[in-house]
Design a protein around this motif. Structure first.
Motif, mmCIF file in Angstrom:
data_model
loop_
_atom_site.group_PDB
_atom_site.id
_atom_site.type_symbol
_atom_site.label_atom_id
_atom_site.label_comp_id
_atom_site.label_asym_id
_atom_site.label_seq_id
_atom_site.Cartn_x
_atom_site.Cartn_y
_atom_site.Cartn_z
ATOM 1 N N ASN A 1 27.392 31.217 75.071
ATOM 2 C CA ASN A 1 27.938 29.852 75.039
ATOM 3 C C ASN A 1 27.073 28.870 75.821
ATOM 4 O OD1 ASN A 1 30.080 30.613 73.501
ATOM 5 N ND2 ASN A 1 31.469 30.910 75.244
ATOM 6 N N GLY A 2 25.770 29.119 75.829
ATOM 7 C CA GLY A 2 24.905 28.260 76.639
ATOM 8 C C GLY A 2 23.598 27.972 75.928
ATOM 9 N N PRO A 3 22.644 27.425 76.673
ATOM 10 C CA PRO A 3 21.388 27.002 76.058
ATOM 11 C C PRO A 3 20.489 28.167 75.643
ATOM 12 C CG PRO A 3 21.354 26.670 78.438
ATOM 13 C CD PRO A 3 22.719 27.135 78.093
ATOM 14 N N LYS A 4 19.582 27.847 74.719
ATOM 15 C CA LYS A 4 18.598 28.829 74.256
ATOM 16 C C LYS A 4 17.355 28.762 75.134
ATOM 17 C CE LYS A 4 19.833 28.993 69.424
ATOM 18 N NZ LYS A 4 19.634 28.469 68.102
ATOM 19 N N PHE A 5 16.631 29.855 75.163
ATOM 20 C CA PHE A 5 15.350 29.844 75.859
ATOM 21 C C PHE A 5 14.343 30.651 75.060
ATOM 22 C CE2 PHE A 5 18.085 33.165 77.604
ATOM 23 C CZ PHE A 5 17.286 34.297 77.527
ATOM 24 N N LYS A 6 13.070 30.223 75.156
ATOM 25 C CA LYS A 6 12.031 30.903 74.382
ATOM 26 C C LYS A 6 11.360 32.006 75.198
ATOM 27 C CE LYS A 6 10.271 27.128 71.448
ATOM 28 N NZ LYS A 6 10.648 26.012 72.347
ATOM 29 N N ASN A 7 11.336 31.810 76.505
ATOM 30 C CA ASN A 7 10.606 32.776 77.319
ATOM 31 C C ASN A 7 11.166 32.780 78.737
ATOM 32 O OD1 ASN A 7 9.600 30.467 78.632
ATOM 33 N ND2 ASN A 7 7.943 30.307 77.120
ATOM 34 N N TYR A 8 10.543 33.587 79.570
ATOM 35 C CA TYR A 8 11.010 33.714 80.950
ATOM 36 C C TYR A 8 11.042 32.371 81.667
ATOM 37 C CZ TYR A 8 10.273 34.270 85.981
ATOM 38 O OH TYR A 8 10.322 34.125 87.334
ATOM 39 N N PHE A 9 10.006 31.554 81.447
ATOM 40 C CA PHE A 9 9.918 30.293 82.172
ATOM 41 C C PHE A 9 11.072 29.364 81.811
ATOM 42 C CE2 PHE A 9 5.725 32.153 82.126
ATOM 43 C CZ PHE A 9 5.369 32.081 83.458
ATOM 44 N N GLU A 10 11.415 29.349 80.524
ATOM 45 C CA GLU A 10 12.551 28.515 80.115
ATOM 46 C C GLU A 10 13.866 29.065 80.665
ATOM 47 O OE1 GLU A 10 10.721 26.780 75.929
ATOM 48 O OE2 GLU A 10 12.766 27.566 75.973
ATOM 49 N N LEU A 11 13.961 30.387 80.676
ATOM 50 C CA LEU A 11 15.168 31.004 81.236
ATOM 51 C C LEU A 11 15.303 30.613 82.709
ATOM 52 C CD1 LEU A 11 17.564 32.988 81.342
ATOM 53 C CD2 LEU A 11 15.936 34.841 81.678
#
Lengths: 429, 881
Positions: free
Chosen positions: B805-815
């Motif tokens: 139920n939250g945002p998407k991330f592409k990689n570790y840095f975005e996470l």
């Protein structure tokens, strides 16, 4: 002193009292008549491992229909009554010269950085905390081994290590062990009591401090402080046990006093006899025995190979191998004799000592410096262990799982022991 | 419990569990949706258990739709956690507690000036609460006796140290002695080889005699023509000389010795050593070759002398070890560290040091060492220096030899990286030390229990000493006359029994250190309602919070003057305590428990698989966490740096491990990170990666759950019992992501794992020891743990995902950016931890307002670390019993 007496009176501690109007000698040493014969636990350790080629049954023939290997042949008449368990180890054991130090604890020697030696409680002492409540001796530690270094046991005073991981002293002399079990203390009772009084005066002083602290404490805090009072009470209980047994005569000995000066093989036979006698009189329910396996032992069986080299027979075979195998045969013969005696000694209800004993015979060392697949022979009907089988477990099963299973088997509900991961249903009947 | 689930219960459960029909004696139609009592909690727990185990709904009934079931389980599990917490709420009550293990050690140190090992005492951690929570700190008979014995030990050490206060000792160990040993071994090996060859020649001559041909043939057959074993039978070959006559004299079959001497495997490497420059003034740390009893040149072991050369015992106290060392230039750049430790048999060193000196200009490394027990056994006074990572595990050492041999012309050994000139051991005088308060309290009573015919001090002086010592030990509380009477009685009994007066004195002081007023932090209160703390109690609470140690003189005086509770004084004192080095007693202890660092010791790192993460690196990786937290506290920086920062707090060892250039030396310091570095923040720390795995492989579940617990303050419910295990994937060749996907197919799993797994998978670029990777491999193993050939798959790691139920991330840095945006949740988590730690009681629902105030206040200061401490210390709760 008034304080303490008052304090003791109010304590809820149960002190096992000896029963004096005994029907026979066997209950002289125990606190109360058990309804069924009590369960007993024994660990026999033999230091430098075994000859792996001729001691282990073939792992390809697990179960009851295995061929008895040469090293176990002297046990043939008991084949249905013992099991060999394979695949066990203590994952933290690193000392190739220590077959006993961590055998019953599974501890990591180097758990404390910068400290040279660490151990934790051995399985027998866990059992003694419970099984020892009603006997004169909570446990007995026998030890006729040459030095731990010479016989491959490693550091220690016996097989046993206490709750703080400190070594428990062993009885080194069969004659002394005999007297401890069956001779009455000649020290004047008053003197014995004086020693206890000295210990109690310390308790009195800290109790005085506890009472000062107690003033003004609310209910919850008082409950907390009660733990402290309880601790002191527990020590009182132990001192009281010592005190109560002071005047109680020891049981008549079912065996005669052993000869002095016996070393090696002969000392094993004597200690085995004492072990049976101690159980027969219910003087204790937990015994460990650190068996000899060094020069004295080898000399007594006519072998003059250096004991350490013997365990390294693999590189050269020859006489080292022969010595190693002769040692195995001697030990198996002695053990077979012990099992004979345990079977022949009857309990009050007609069953035998053997039916109620849980006996482990083994070492942390396999042979050489190998510390995996620790040799393990289990016998006796006391812990509900599956007997008569070659039990092959997955490689590197924690040895402590066996200890845990044994503890549960004799009614000691330990949650875990050492690095145990659970009881082993594979070794239960 | 959210009300919308009622419809689900109604359609699936009420048919059998209602007012009229109560199958299994369970009624659900009257179940309250707000859990306020234990009974209701138990009823909901039964529902949770039945759903988790798959017992309900029964086979013949309509199953719950997966999505609905997942949501129901999710909410129910979290409702249960909240309910348990509500029901356990102590409503601010603080239970009296004893000193926990580390506080006991610190308190003894402050009182007596000696640090004693306390490993025998229970650790007091691991109950799920902080080790300050009184309710979990128990006492036992055994422990009482340990306090008695430890107190006596501490007094022995303290008295001995005081007696030896001004003693200075010095010893230099010239390491060329080891070079000389190598030379001697080379000489011996050459000689033994020659003798063995001569003996072999003679045995062969005897064997070649025609009259011996029959027996020789028989013997050769016996040993399958093995030359060495044939020679062992020399006695049966008429005319063959004994190995003893060629100088092989031991208790074993001496033919073995002669056979071995023939080979002299390491002789070339030993000879190579002798060709090196500088061996006449120093030594090279080599690969271990022979048994240490024969030759030890893989490490320098040196004894802290017993009494050499003066004949007077070397006392306990502070020591300095100096090592003059240089890099040879022959080793690879990573080989520039030495380990220092006690007891060479252990594999965990005490410290690691970088060597920067050169052969032209060697450098002197200074290592402080506290020697606690002057009577320490040999192993515990044997110090050592060795090259980092060479003694961790014998299999690693073997690999080093194998790899090293390739770099050597002689085809064996390993190039020497480090040369050592000498070692020094120096005892530092205590002359400048402030006398610790416990000893000061004793006045000028004699301390030496080895003096023959001692003077017996007047009883009044002894009594005064007992009183002062007890008051000091009891942190300012009066010990009471009767208690002192008891000590005096004991003292007199011992004297009349013939004890040495100093020994009798120490026995009595040990009783003081086992008494409840020393062991317990008591704040008496007979009233049922809370009361404000006295100033002295406040001083004690403050110092045990920020030092884990008793209040010092300044704090006690402020308390005695009634000034401590004044806000400006308290703030200044809080700052003073935090600035004191003793505040590591807070930051290290809190960090260990807050972040769950006990997991670092759960498993052994697979050193063969993760070669770079040797034991010394693990030590540094562990320290990185402590040092980072201590840095933020010292510099009063934002705790948000623990989620994401543009710097790391590292030393030379870790910079080498993380491959960050330009960092040299043993001190941890702030190092700006290059752009794109995954370091900076807890998730980039190797030790955190290590905790999220088993030392060999990663565990995305463990990692995801840790992030939820520690960073997002949203702990998943405890792993439920009796959930059917997913067994169908065993032995299949799958990627980690594919394997975890199975969690999403079962509602019982998905209800928690939909939150956990995406985060853990987002961290997959860190391997089990925190090294950055882009690929991973899975190998199927057989029952014995051996890889099955061909059953293997390698894939490129895809960390992309989405928080539940939250945002998407592409990689570790975005996470990491997403996590960093939730710094307020993180601040809340640390606030709850600090409250529990500081007050010694669990945090409950009744603390909501308190927590909110702290978070709001710290937010204004950008979550600067010290603001949290000030907010807690100035709270009403901190001043109330």
């Amino acid at each position: 002193m008034k304080h303490r007496r008052h304090f003791l009176k109010s304590s809820t501690a149960l002190i096992g009292l000896p029963v004096l109007n005994s029907l026979g000698f066997r209950r002289f040493a125990s606190a109360a008549e058990p309804t069924t014969p009590p369960k007993r636990l024994v660990f026999l350790g033999f230091g430098w491992g075994i000859t792996e080629e001729t001691w282990y049954p073939d792992i390809k023939t697990p179960g009851p229909d295995y061929g008895l290997p040469a090293g176990l042949k002297p046990l043939a008449r008991h084949k249905k009554d013992f099991s060999i368990v394979q695949g066990l180890w203590n994952q933290y054991s690193v000392e190739g010269h220590a077959g006993s130090t961590w055998w019953l604890s599974g501890a990591n020697k180097f758990a404390q950085p910068g400290q040279s030696m660490h151990n934790t409680i051995s399985a027998d002492q866990v059992a003694a905390e419970q099984l020892g409540l009603h006997t004169r001796f909570s446990s007995l530690q026998l030890n006729t081994s040459e030095s731990g270094e010479a016989a491959g046991h490693g550091p220690g005073l016996s097989m046993a290590w206490d709750r703080n991981g400190k070594p428990v002293a062993g009885l080194n002399d069969p004659v002394a062990a005999y007297h401890k079990l069956f001779s009455n203390d000649a020290t004047p009772i008053e003197e014995q009591k004086g020693r206890l009084a000295e210990k109690r005066s310390v308790l009195d002083t800290v109790l005085e401090n506890a009472r000062s602290l107690q003033r003004g404490l609310g209910k919850d805090d008082n409950e907390k402080l009660n733990e402290y009072f309880q601790s002191i009470r527990d020590i009182e209980t132990r001192l009281s046990k010592e005190e109560k047994w002071i005047g109680v005569p020891r049981p008549g000995a079912p065996i005669k006093e052993p000869r002095g000066g016996v070393e090696g093989k002969g000392s094993v036979a004597l200690m085995y006899d004492l072990l049976v006698a101690a159980f027969q009189t219910d003087s204790t329910r937990v015994i460990t025995y650190r068996q000899p396996g060094g020069g004295e032992f080898l000399n007594s069986i006519g072998v003059d190979v250096h004991p350490h080299d013997m365990s390294h027979y693999v590189t050269t075979k020859g006489e080292k191998l022969a010595a190693s195998q002769k040692r195995d045969l001697t030990n198996s013969t002695l053990l077979a004799g012990l099992i004979d005696k345990l079977k022949a000694t009857k309990e009050a209800d007609g069953s035998s000592l053997f039916d109620h004993i849980a006996l482990t015979y083994g070492s942390n060392i396999r042979s050489g410096h190998h510390l995996s697949n620790c040799p393990t022979l289990l016998t006796g009907g006391g812990a509900g262990i599956k007997l008569g089988e070659n039990i092959v477990l997955p490689q590197n099963t924690p040895l402590c799982n066996v200890w845990l299973t044994m503890l549960h088997g004799v009614g000691v509900p330990a949650e875990r022991h050492g690095d145990s991961t659970g009881v082993l249903n594979q070794i239960r009947a | 419990m959210p009300a919308h689930h009622r419809a689900l219960l109604k359609s699936h459960c009420f048919k059998c569990h209602n007012a009229d029909k109560q199958k299994g004696r369970i009624r659900l139609d009257d179940l309250p949706f707000t859990v306020t009592d234990a009974q209701t909690a138990e009823r909901w727990q039964k529902i949770l258990n039945a759903l988790n185990s798959g017992e309900m709904p029964p086979q013949d009934e309509k199953p719950l739709a997966d999505a609905e079931k997942t949501d129901l389980l999710d909410d129910l599990a979290n409702t249960m956690v909240a309910a348990r917490r509500l029901l356990a709420d102590q409503k601010g009550a603080i239970t009296m507690r004893r000193l926990n293990r580390r506080e006991y050690q610190n308190t003894i140190r402050e009182l007596l000036g000696v640090e004693i090992p306390v490993g025998e005492l229970p650790s007091d951690t691991g109950s799920g609460n902080y080790d300050t929570v009184g309710a979990n700190l128990f006492m036992s008979a055994n422990q009482f006796e340990q306090y008695l014995a430890l107190g006596r030990k501490a007094l022995d050490a303290a008295f001995a140290r005081a007696l030896a206060a001004t003693e200075e000792r010095y010893w230099r160990y010239e390491t060329e002695a080891i070079s000389e040993k190598v030379a001697k071994v080379v000489e011996d090996q050459i000689d033994a080889k020659a003798r063995a060859e001569r003996w072999v020649q003679k045995v062969e001559e005897a064997a070649a005699r025609p009259e011996n041909s029959e027996i020789v043939a028989k013997l050769r057959a016996e040993v399958n023509n093995h030359e060495g074993r044939f020679r062992r039978l020399w006695k049966r070959i008429p005319g063959a000389p004994s190995p003893e006559s060629f100088g092989f004299q031991t208790k074993e079959n001496n033919a073995d010795k002669a056979n071995r001497a023939l080979a002299s495997y390491w002789l070339p490497y030993h000879q190579y050593y002798l060709e090196q420059p500088g061996i006449d003034t120093g030594m090279y740390l080599a690969l271990p070759t022979e048994h240490p009893s024969q030759l030890e040149n893989g490490a320098i072991s040196f004894l802290l002398p017993w009494s050499f050369p003066s004949g007077v015992k070397w006392p306990a106290g502070n020591y300095l070890i100096r090592v003059r060392a240089a890099l040879t230039g022959q080793g690879t750049p990573d080989r520039r560290f030495i380990e220092f430790g006690v007891n060479p048999r252990g594999n965990q060193s005490l410290s690691v040091h970088e060597v920067t000196g050169t052969m032209e200009s060697p450098q002197t490394i200074e290592i402080p060492f506290f020697f606690g027990d002057a009577g320490a056994e040999r192993a515990d006074r044997t110090l050592y220096i060795r090259e980092k990572g060479t003694h961790d595990h014998y299999l690693v050492t073997r690999l080093l030899a194998k790899e090293g041999a390739k770099q050597m012309e002689i085809g064996q050994g390993r190039p020497y990286a480090i040369w050592v000139d000498w070692l020094e051991i120096e005892r530092v005088s205590d002359a400048d030390r402030t006398v610790p308060p416990g000893l000061a309290a004793l006045g000028d009573l004699p301390l030496d229990d080895e003096i023959k015919k001692p003077a017996v001090p007047a009883l009044e002086r002894v009594r005064t000493s007992f009183e002062r010592f007890a008051k000091e030990a009891f942190r300012g509380r009066e010990p009471g006359t009767k208690f002192i009477d008891g000590l005096i009685r004991k003292y007199q009994t011992r004297l009349s029994a013939g004890d040495h007066p100093v020994a009798a004195f120490k026995d009595c002081l040990a009783i003081v250190l086992s008494s409840p007023m020393f062991l317990y932090l008591a704040e008496p209160n007979l009233e049922t309602k809370p009361r404000p703390l006295s100033d002295l109690e406040l001083a004690t609470r403050l110092s045990y919070f920020l030092w884990g140690a008793p209040p010092d003189l300044e704090l006690r005086q402020l308390a005695a003057n009634g000034e401590l509770a004044r806000p400006n004084v308290l703030t200044a004192q809080t700052k003073r305590l935090l600035d004191d080095p003793r505040s590591r007693g807070f930051s290290d202890a809190f960090t260990y428990q807050w972040l769950g660092l006990h997991r670092l010791d759960f498993f052994q790192v697979n050193l063969l698989k993760h070669r770079r993460f040797d034991n010394a690196t693990k030590l540094a990786a562990r320290d990185e966490i402590y040092e980072t937290v201590a840095f933020l506290l010292r510099e009063n920086q934002s705790i948000a740096n623990l989620i994401r920062s543009d710097f790391a707090v590292i030393n030379g060892v870790l910079a080498e491990y993380y491959r960050i250039p330009g960092v040299s030396g043993d001190q941890f310091r702030r190092v700006p990170l290059p752009t794109g570095s995954p370091r900076g923040g807890l998730l980039g720390m190797a030790a955190i990666s290590l905790m999220g795995g088993n030392g060999e492989e990663t565990s995305p579940v463990e990692r995801g759950a840790w992030v939820l617990r520690k960073l997002l303050n949203d702990p998943p419910p405890p792993a439920p019992a009796n959930i059917p295990q997913i067994a169908r994937l065993a032995g299949k060749v799958l990627t980690t992501g594919e394997r975890l996907q199975a969690h999403q197919d079962e509602a019982q799993c998905a209800s928690c794992h939909r939150r956990i797994d995406p985060i853990g998978l987002g961290l997959e670029n860190f391997d089990a020891v925190g090294t950055w990777r882009t690929q991973n491999t899975y190998v199927v193993k057989d029952d014995n743990g051996r890889p099955i050939p061909g059953e293997e798959r390698t894939w490129t790691i895809d960390p992309a995902g989405q928080l539940h139920n939250g945002p998407k991330f592409k990689n570790y840095f975005e996470l990491r950016n997403i996590l960093a945006s939730k710094e307020e949740e993180f601040a809340r988590g640390i606030t709850e931890g600090l409250i529990e730690y500081a007050l010694g009681r669990p945090v409950g629902f009744s603390d909501e307002a308190f927590i909110t105030v702290v978070v709001a206040r710290t937010k204004q200061k950008n979550f600067a670390f010290r603001e949290f401490v000030h907010a807690v210390v100035s709270s009403r709760e901190f001043h109330t019993k």
